[in-house]
Design a protein around this motif. Structure first.
Motif, PDB file in Angstrom:
ATOM      1  N   LEU A   7      69.272 -80.765 -52.160  1.00 49.69           N
ATOM      2  CA  LEU A   7      68.738 -79.434 -52.477  1.00 49.69           C
ATOM      3  C   LEU A   7      67.389 -79.519 -53.197  1.00 49.69           C
ATOM      4  N   LEU A   8      67.217 -80.554 -54.056  1.00 50.33           N
ATOM      5  CA  LEU A   8      66.014 -80.618 -54.888  1.00 50.33           C
ATOM      6  C   LEU A   8      65.107 -81.811 -54.581  1.00 50.33           C
ATOM      7  N   GLY A   9      65.528 -82.661 -53.671  1.00 52.84           N
ATOM      8  CA  GLY A   9      64.730 -83.855 -53.377  1.00 52.84           C
ATOM      9  C   GLY A   9      64.680 -84.803 -54.563  1.00 52.84           C
ATOM     10  N   ALA A  10      65.769 -84.880 -55.338  1.00 57.54           N
ATOM     11  CA  ALA A  10      65.795 -85.761 -56.514  1.00 57.54           C
ATOM     12  C   ALA A  10      66.945 -86.765 -56.355  1.00 57.54           C
ATOM     13  N   TRP A  11      67.158 -87.574 -57.384  1.00 58.57           N
ATOM     14  CA  TRP A  11      68.296 -88.495 -57.424  1.00 58.57           C
ATOM     15  C   TRP A  11      69.151 -88.150 -58.632  1.00 58.57           C
ATOM     16  N   ALA A  12      70.430 -88.531 -58.581  1.00 57.59           N
ATOM     17  CA  ALA A  12      71.302 -88.264 -59.741  1.00 57.59           C
ATOM     18  C   ALA A  12      72.274 -89.424 -59.910  1.00 57.59           C
ATOM     19  N   THR A  13      72.632 -89.688 -61.177  1.00 61.01           N
ATOM     20  CA  THR A  13      73.661 -90.691 -61.426  1.00 61.01           C
ATOM     21  C   THR A  13      74.640 -90.185 -62.479  1.00 61.01           C
ATOM     22  N   ALA A  14      75.923 -90.542 -62.283  1.00 58.76           N
ATOM     23  CA  ALA A  14      76.957 -90.155 -63.250  1.00 58.76           C
ATOM     24  C   ALA A  14      77.624 -91.408 -63.831  1.00 58.76           C
TER      25      ALA A  14
END
Ligand code: HEM
Length: 421
Positions: A54-61
């Motif tokens: 959706l945002l063209g980003a990366w995420a980590t949990a």
């Protein structure tokens, strides 16, 4: 573009539909707002780093990756090289006060500039100044609970969690009590900057609040320059290191940041803590039987229901994270709330245990940007929770609040009515 995304996010029905295609990271979905943890767990289990379509980003949990993002200088709070942030910055160019907040506040700068500013603030915002507030916070909690006793009813958010940090941060800064409601309103509008997609009216409310708060603090700083008092404003004006002091722009940005951060986070921690005690009667009883557990209980509330669910950093040098090559200008979301339940670091992570000790949660961040107000937030929450349990030991309420705040970044109940018993 921002407006269209905001409209989509504001409509729960649309968000459900968007959720079907948004992939594993979708913090605005109404189901995720109610209970984000299954989503963060899924994200953690999927991969070390997940693409946010959706945002063209990366995420980590994952804990290790979040920790690295917060400590490694390849990841920076200086987001000026991120195209979406640069566009937002351009949109603020007509407003010097908003631009000042973008360019001068601790959470948007890094490296030597940040170290200088943080060093100067630390001279004013000292542990001694916070510890000295203990008796006063206790008295405010008592006063708020007295009023509840007279009324025979308490909404934890409206009557305790919201007013307490507002009164405390006002007294700490040195703002007159008559301005309390105005300052609370500004801080509510200011935090929309953290998650502009969740707002309903675009950038206008935070812009309005920034301009009003800047004029207000400039006037108050002028008063304190002429006649210093024993408050944070005067201490920040006096702070000096190696012959350097804070500029007017830095002071205004700092006051605005402290105002919003002081209000809008602690309210959630107190609300979340009471929700957790309502959900877990056995742990509540354990705490009531042994009030010495209060400090560890507050840490466990911070771990299990973090008021700040995530932060982000811009990639500023080519690097690799979780097997993915990242390039400057990309943005990475660090899911604090997911890291706090990483089974690699917290045994039985979904269990709420008021006596838990061991690995540190990441709810106040880590490294050079570690929360400036952590000690104050801990003290306020310990005293508010301690007061509530002492004064109304039999309080009761539904284990789930009527709703959670509409924000992907901040988590807390919007209301929490309880019966006093
Ligand atoms: C439960 C309450 C609070 C929580 C969960 C919280 C959380 C955080 C987190 C996660 C960060 C780091 C953000 C990042 O690295 O991107 C932070 C930074 C900060 N917090 Fe808090 N905060 C709380 C209360 C407060 C209070 C009461 C104040 C002020 C009185 C405050 C002032 C700040 C400031 C000024 C920073 C920026 C520090 C820097 O960049 O050097 N916070 N907070």
């Amino acid at each position: 573009m921002l407006r269209t995304l905001q409209r989509l996010v504001a409509s729960d029905r649309w968000m459900r539909a968007v959720g079907l295609v948004a992939g594993p990271f979708h913090p605005w979905h109404p189901d995720v707002r109610r209970d984000p943890y299954p989503t963060w767990n899924r994200l953690r289990e999927t991969a070390p780093l997940v693409r946010v379509r959706l945002l063209g980003a990366w995420a980590t949990a994952r804990y290790d990756e979040v920790e690295r993002i917060l400590r490694d200088p390849c990841f920076s709070t200086d987001r000026s090289g991120v195209p979406m942030v640069a566009a937002m910055r351009r949109a603020t160019e007509g407003s010097p006060d908003l631009l000042n907040l973008f360019d001068q506040n601790l959470l948007m700068i890094d490296g030597a500039r940040h170290a200088r500013l943080r060093g100067l603030v630390a001279k004013a915002f000292t542990p001694r100044r916070v510890a000295a507030l203990r008796d006063r916070i206790e008295a405010i909690v008592d006063e708020l609970l007295d009023r509840a006793a007279q009324r025979g009813a308490l909404d934890v958010v409206r009557d305790l969690a919201r007013p307490l940090p507002g009164i405390v941060i006002g007294e700490l800064l040195g703002t007159p009590p008559r301005d309390r409601d105005t300052l609370t309103r500004w801080s509510e509008e200011l935090v929309e900057l953290l998650d502009p997609l969740s707002g309903h009216e675009g950038i206008e409310p935070p812009r309005r609040a920034t301009v009003a708060a800047a004029a207000y603090f400039r006037a108050l700083l002028a008063e304190r320059r002429a006649a210093p008092r024993d408050d944070l404003l005067s201490a920040m004006l006096a702070a000096e290191e190696n012959g350097e002091s804070l500029s007017e722009g830095e002071l205004v940005a700092l006051c605005t940041l402290v105002l919003a951060a002081g209000h809008e986070t602690t309210v959630n921690l107190i609300g979340n803590a009471v929700v957790l005690l309502l959900r877990h009667p056995a742990e509540r009883k354990r705490l009531q039987d042994d009030p010495a557990l209060l400090p560890s209980a507050v840490e466990e509330c911070l771990r299990v229901e973090p008021p700040v669910q995530m932060t982000d950093r811009a990639v500023v040098a080519p690097c690799e994270l979780g097997g993915i090559a990242l390039r400057p200008g990309q943005i990475v979301a660090a899911l604090i709330a997911g890291a706090n339940r990483d089974p690699k670091h917290f045994p039985d992570p979904d269990r709420f245990d008021v006596g838990r000790s061991g690995e540190r949660h990441l709810s106040f961040g880590l490294g050079s940007h570690f929360c400036l107000g952590a000690a104050l937030a801990r003290l306020e929450t310990q005293l508010a929770l301690g007061g509530l349990l002492r004064r109304f030991p039999d309080f009761s309420g539904a284990p789930e609040p009527p709703d959670w705040r509409r924000s992907a970044v901040l988590r807390g109940p919007t209301a929490l009515p309880i019966a006093l018993g």
